[in-house]
Design an enzyme around this catalytic site. Sequence first.
Site, PDB file in Angstrom:
ATOM      1  N   LYS A   1      42.149  34.130  28.993  1.00 52.55           N
ATOM      2  CA  LYS A   1      41.433  35.406  28.828  1.00 52.55           C
ATOM      3  C   LYS A   1      41.266  35.661  27.344  1.00 52.55           C
ATOM      4  CE  LYS A   1      40.206  38.853  31.698  1.00 52.55           C
ATOM      5  NZ  LYS A   1      39.991  38.741  33.136  1.00 52.55           N
TER       6      LYS A   1
HETATM    7  N1  GLU Z   1      36.580  38.176  34.423  1.00 56.16           N
HETATM    8  C1  GLU Z   1      36.643  37.809  35.797  1.00 56.16           C
HETATM    9  C2  GLU Z   1      38.065  37.950  36.313  1.00 56.16           C
HETATM   10  O1  GLU Z   1      38.863  38.687  35.784  1.00 56.16           O
HETATM   11  C3  GLU Z   1      35.992  36.471  36.079  1.00 56.16           C
HETATM   12  C4  GLU Z   1      36.572  35.294  35.361  1.00 56.16           C
HETATM   13  C5  GLU Z   1      35.767  33.997  35.535  1.00 56.16           C
HETATM   14  O2  GLU Z   1      34.773  33.978  36.233  1.00 56.16           O
HETATM   15  O3  GLU Z   1      36.200  33.014  34.926  1.00 56.16           O
HETATM   16  O4  GLU Z   1      38.419  37.379  37.300  1.00 56.16           O
END
Ligand code: GLU
Length: 424
Positions: free
Chosen positions: A110
């Site tokens: 993240k």
């Molecule tokens: N930001 C989204 C989540 O928290 C999607 C992450 C992604 O598609 O890699 O799951």
Amino acid sequence: MTQEAQEDYQFFKVVQDYLDQAADVVHLPTHVREMLSQPKNELIVNFPVKMDDGSLKLFKGYRIQHNNLLGPYKGGIRYHASVSLDDLKALSAMMTWKSGLMGIPFGGGKGGIKFNPRDYSNHEIMRITRRFTHALGTHIGPHFDIPAPDMGTNAQIMVWMMDTYMNSISETDKNAQRAVVTGKSLACGGSEGRAQATSRGVLHCIIEWTKEHHFELEGKTAIVQGFGNVGGNASLLLAKLGVSTVAVGDHSGYLANPEGFNAHKLIDHVKHHGSIGGYEGGHEISRDDFFSTKADIFIPAALENQVGTKEAELLDVKLIAEGANGPTTPAGELILKDRGIHIIPDVLANSGGVTVSYYEWVQNRRSESWDAEEVLSKLETAMTRAYHRVEYFAREHGVDQRIASYALALQRLNTAYAERGIFP
Ligand code: GLU
């Protein structure tokens, strides 16, 4: 909504505690528990960006790479004033659990930048994004770490990231590098169904829950906190199933409409005005009024730390489906359990996003583009299967769905660690 439920809330510690509880259930070896309790890499970059008025401003960007045992690091990029290292550590770990639970060949990561994108022009956001991507350099890549949209980011920002990455690396086959990010626009290599994927995933979980509880959705009501990609689309999809959204909220405040909001119109309003504020099809209510609104379903689709003890006492719903990551505090959760309000946890409920990100990545790598029907039916199968695996595990082990979701992910990770051993 910017208000938080619990003042001293430590998101990373909360996720660690869930990890510990689930690790006990699956008897996770101590060394695996230790390895999973910290991210592998924590990258912080500071980079200058030229503002529209010609001045230079320094930004701080992060990319936390939690685990890549099962595949490349994977997870969103958040643009928000509240972005912090600790929160991103929590969110990156949650991505590892989501991928592990869904059985997709990714790890968890993240990232983000601590700033409020609403205070900047589109051109500035483009330059911020490009400089950030450049600063991350080869710490991201289609086989190493694959960003995606999250709060404050969207398909356009992913396309800028992709374009910057492609133009910074020396590869001859630049097109093969499209898979460096997911959640792109269709024209630039995105997948059908990705934009609505998280909300659809939430809905599939809700539907499975209603089947189990002989609960007819038609004619029921919902309240939705956060009206961005996840909340807005969830409200739209609920409406198609006959569920009306009677209260909504976002950073600008809270609105009620006992007759039910027109989700299309409200989404359109948010697109043009940046928030639900000023929407005429509803009347303003307080945050407490929002949480006390009687409804059948509550979908938190905003930030973490929104449902603490006070909100848990106020809520008058039967089911909470966590579209957001970490919306419920452990203390809030205890009260909700006591009051018989069921929670479909984030790691399960919102994993439709990363699941369709995986489909996008596969399509990019194979130079294919699947039609919406194919993507959506694969997503439905994946979500339904995951829901029932979680539900079965929870029942077998006498734990809630959150611990069951973590536990299933941990089992998969543990098997891979056991078979591969620790290098050297
Ligand atoms: N930001 C989204 C989540 O928290 C999607 C992450 C992604 O598609 O890699 O799951």
